[in-house]
Design an enzyme around this catalytic site. Structure first.
Site, PDB file in Angstrom:
ATOM      1  N   TYR A 103      41.713  43.841  31.670  1.00 47.82           N
ATOM      2  CA  TYR A 103      41.740  45.044  32.779  1.00 47.82           C
ATOM      3  C   TYR A 103      41.602  46.204  33.062  1.00 47.82           C
ATOM      4  CZ  TYR A 103      42.414  46.980  37.531  1.00 47.82           C
ATOM      5  OH  TYR A 103      42.519  47.635  38.550  1.00 47.82           O
ATOM      6  N   GLY A 115      39.599  47.379  50.619  1.00 46.12           N
ATOM      7  CA  GLY A 115      38.769  47.154  51.165  1.00 46.12           C
ATOM      8  C   GLY A 115      39.149  47.150  52.568  1.00 46.12           C
TER       9      GLY A 115
END
Length: 302
Positions: free
Chosen positions: A169, A27
């Site tokens: 996950y 990010g």
């Protein structure tokens, strides 16, 4: 290695980009490159103090706004406070990985599914009108190669029985992938100007990588840090989502990732979906579950 690079990114001036989890890893690189090319970037982060430091380091036209994807209240507050009437780009980047014992979000969802998929599902729906108001809007979802070995068990979607962190996950990333694909189907059916695109980073060296083994003690930490040697740097791992976000030739439903060594590393190209991720019946069922859990409803099934 040849192929698509950040030098091929077009000018981003005039675009408003919201990047979740923009203060570290993929990010951070995504936000940095978008800002360097002139976009106004909203750093959507849990820790606004850390986000402010990142914004100063990035420079350019950045704003910081609090967003905790593990809280639907926070997601709604973020959407309510966002100042922009139009959003050109939403990068659903933030995520958590392999946290040992089962944990839950503030709303009682399994933490990885709740953060990685359900939070982004709600955020996308709440920002959809602002996306529609932009000229050529995109939603970029972050997948993972782990989605290919996962399965959505709708009888125990949140691993309330026999919880294991790693499969949980993988399931959260499969759910994220199914969401991105189903979002594309529904946007197309609605004749929307918004496009949904997916990307995955392969095996990439981020701040999350060592956490995959930290809860397994000293040996786990040794394995984690040794495994970093097999990964590619974060700058290269971010290329698929940067291409998904900015390449003018991108179309809804495209999926980008590394094309070398079982999609773990290498130049950016077309990635492959698992059969389950591409199944429209799975997409419809997951969408209905996500609407029920989050209370955010948008885009009827085609």
């Amino acid at each position: 290695m040849s192929g698509w690079t950040v030098e091929r990114m077009p000018d981003q001036r005039g675009r408003v980009a919201v990047v979740t989890g923009a203060n570290s890893g993929l990010g951070l690189v995504t936000a940095t490159e978008l800002a360097r090319r002139g976009a106004h970037v909203v750093l959507a982060v849990r820790d606004t103090a850390a986000g402010a430091r990142v914004a100063r380091d990035i420079g350019g036209d950045c704003a910081v706004q609090e967003l905790d994807l593990a809280s639907l209240e926070s997601v709604r507050a973020f959407a309510d406070r966002l100042e922009h009437a139009a959003v050109d780009l939403l990068v659903n980047n933030a995520g958590v990985v392999l946290l040992g014992p089962r944990r839950t979000t503030r709303d009682g969802f399994e933490l990885q599914l709740g953060t990685n998929m359900l939070g982004h599902f709600a955020l996308t729906g709440l920002l959809l009108d602002r996306l529609r108001a932009a000229k050529a809007p995109r939603v970029v979802g972050l997948s993972s190669i782990t989605h290919k070995g996962a399965h959505l068990d709708f009888d125990d979607l949140q691993f309330e029985r026999n919880y294991r962190a790693s499969p949980a996950y993988g399931r959260s990333k499969l759910a994220s992938t199914v969401f991105g694909v189903e979002l594309d189907r529904r946007l197309r059916a609605a004749g929307s100007n918004v496009v949904s695109v997916l990307a995955h980073p392969g095996l990439t060296r981020t701040n999350l990588t060592p956490r995959a083994w930290e809860h397994r003690g000293r040996l786990g930490r040794v394995i984690a840090w040794g495994g970093l040697l097999a990964t590619q740097p974060v700058e290269r791992g971010t290329l698929p989502q940067l291409r998904a976000a900015t390449d003018p030739a991108v179309q809804g439903g495209d999926f980008f990732g590394p094309v070398g060594l079982w999609e773990t590393r290498g130049r950016v190209g077309a990635a492959r979906l698992s059969r389950e991720a591409a199944d429209p019946a799975v997409g419809r069922r997951l969408w209905a579950v996500a609407e029920e859990l989050t209370g955010v409803r948008y885009l009827s099934a085609p």
